[in-house]
Design an enzyme around this catalytic site. Structure first.
Site, PDB file in Angstrom:
ATOM      1  N   HIS A 231       0.860  -1.179   0.000  1.00 36.55           N
ATOM      2  CA  HIS A 231       0.000   0.000   0.000  1.00 36.55           C
ATOM      3  C   HIS A 231       0.894   1.226   0.000  1.00 36.55           C
ATOM      4  O   HIS A 231       2.103   1.141   0.284  1.00 36.55           O
ATOM      5  CB  HIS A 231      -0.888   0.022   1.254  1.00 36.55           C
ATOM      6  CG  HIS A 231      -1.926  -1.057   1.287  1.00 36.55           C
ATOM      7  ND1 HIS A 231      -2.966  -1.117   0.389  1.00 36.55           N
ATOM      8  CD2 HIS A 231      -2.080  -2.127   2.118  1.00 36.55           C
ATOM      9  CE1 HIS A 231      -3.724  -2.172   0.664  1.00 36.55           C
ATOM     10  NE2 HIS A 231      -3.203  -2.813   1.711  1.00 36.55           N
ATOM     11  N   CYS A 274      -0.682   2.420  -4.221  1.00 40.39           N
ATOM     12  CA  CYS A 274      -1.458   3.653  -4.406  1.00 40.39           C
ATOM     13  C   CYS A 274      -0.582   4.854  -4.061  1.00 40.39           C
ATOM     14  O   CYS A 274       0.353   4.760  -3.270  1.00 40.39           O
ATOM     15  CB  CYS A 274      -2.694   3.652  -3.509  1.00 40.39           C
ATOM     16  SG  CYS A 274      -3.965   2.467  -4.007  1.00 40.39           S
TER      17      CYS A 274
END
Length: 395
Positions: A231, A274
């Site tokens: 992430h 992300c």
């Protein structure tokens, strides 16, 4: 004048401003209409290192004149008073009119006789520099016949490090598709002749330490590759402890100064994460179209040369992956790396094909809060300081 004050402390500011303060200042400058959205995004995307972002921000502001510079100084006092006081910016400013807080558009007005004196002085200095360096600038490069492709013949080609963060301290953040991506990367880089080393579920601190450890090793291969699957947000990637590892702590250990054994060799980073929570807008378009080594010479290059950074998405946006199929970016990358190596394509050609394929993908994703489906779109982005063609050739 405020712009002159900024120029005098430019080097100190570049070294002192933190990543957080730089981004706060950029937001302030956008709010004050000194910068537009595109200027801010350009500074962030085209300058990967913290110091480069600070330098670019300061230079861009001073070019807009004393009023814009005055705004930056004021905002710096609010955001980082320690740096403001340390550089004594309150003393360095020679003019600051509170009622004139409008960013300059175009070149600053020459409203004082002193400006003409400064301009003439600057012109004489520029003419002197131009005259003294004319031969250096226009003389043909002694390396003009140097091979234009990076050497890729060592066995193994180099080391490919894969960091796959799949399980997190917060189970809701687990990335079930990460194993699929890690396996695909391992397969393709073994196929390309690299020694592959996989590290799973690392904390942010362990990721930083691992990068430093690798940078201190002797690298005898022709290339270094690092793949990070996790992430992330606009500032970096998350460790499995949900703490942030800034991207600078991943890249900077491998510059020519910190890692001499990779000096002049390509250093490639692929990051699947992300970079924010924004979502790409879906738009429709019509598609109209579908040597032998020369004698070695000594020369110098900047310490940040020979890097390639390829990310799954542009700054501020989400990236997508499937638990069953892996991520859009990594799966496309692995497929085109294999095909490109057989066709002799350089990495920029490969990444352009990846961009095209991923950009055309469409999906439906459920919003975690509203539970409603929305269109998922993604476009990868790459930046580089490569000096030659980089072709991953199959051994």
């Amino acid at each position: 004048m405020a712009d002159e004050a900024l120029k005098r402390v430019r080097t100190h500011l570049k070294e002192s401003l933190t990543e957080t303060v730089i981004k706060q200042l950029l937001d302030d400058l956008k709010d004050e209409k000194v910068f537009g959205d595109e200027e801010v995004e350009s500074i962030l995307q085209e300058n990967l290192q913290r110091a480069d972002r600070a330098r670019c921000m300061i230079d861009s502001v001073t070019k807009k004149g004393p009023t814009a510079s005055c705004i930056l100084i004021d905002k710096l006092q609010e955001r980082d008073k320690n740096v403001y006081d340390k550089l004594e910016l309150h003393k360095r400013q020679t003019q600051h009119t509170p009622d004139s807080r409008k960013p300059a558009v175009g070149p600053p007005p020459e409203d004082e006789p002193m400006n003409k004196v400064r301009k003439n002085t600057q012109k004489r200095v520029e003419e002197k520099v131009s005259s003294s360096s004319r031969h250096e600038i226009f003389s043909p490069s002694p390396r003009q016949h140097e091979k234009e492709e990076y050497t890729m013949s060592s066995e193994p080609r180099g080391v490919c490090v894969i960091i796959s963060n799949e399980h997190f301290t917060n189970p809701r953040l687990n990335r079930e598709g990460s194993r699929k991506d890690a396996d695909a990367l391992e397969d393709v880089f073994r196929f390309l002749g690299f020694k592959v080393e996989v590290h799973k579920d690392l904390t942010a601190q362990k990721m930083k330490e691992l990068m430093r450890e690798y940078s201190e090793q002797q690298h005898d291969g022709d290339c270094w590759v690092c793949c990070v699957l996790s992430h992330g947000n606009s500032e970096g990637v998350l460790g499995c402890d949900v703490n942030l590892c800034p991207t600078e702590d991943i890249f900077s250990p491998f510059n020519g100064k910190n890692c001499p054994s990779l000096l002049g060799k390509p250093k490639v980073f692929f990051i699947q994460a992300c970079r924010g929570s924004k979502r790409q807008e879906k738009l429709v378009i019509s598609d109209d179209a579908v040597t032998p080594d020369t004698e070695k010479e000594s020369y110098s290059i900047p310490k940040d040369s020979d890097f390639l950074f390829a990310r799954s998405t542009v700054y501020g946006y989400e990236a997508y992956q499937s638990p069953e199929e892996g991520s859009w970016f990594i799966q496309s990358l692995c497929r085109h790396l294999r095909e490109g190596s057989e066709g002799g394509d350089d990495i920029l050609t490969v990444l352009t094909r990846v961009n095209d394929e991923v950009s055309k993908k469409e999906g439906k994703v459920k919003d975690k809060k509203t539970r409603q489906l929305y269109d998922a779109k993604e476009t990868p982005i790459s930046s580089f300081t490569l000096r030659k063609k980089l072709i991953f050739r199959k051994p």
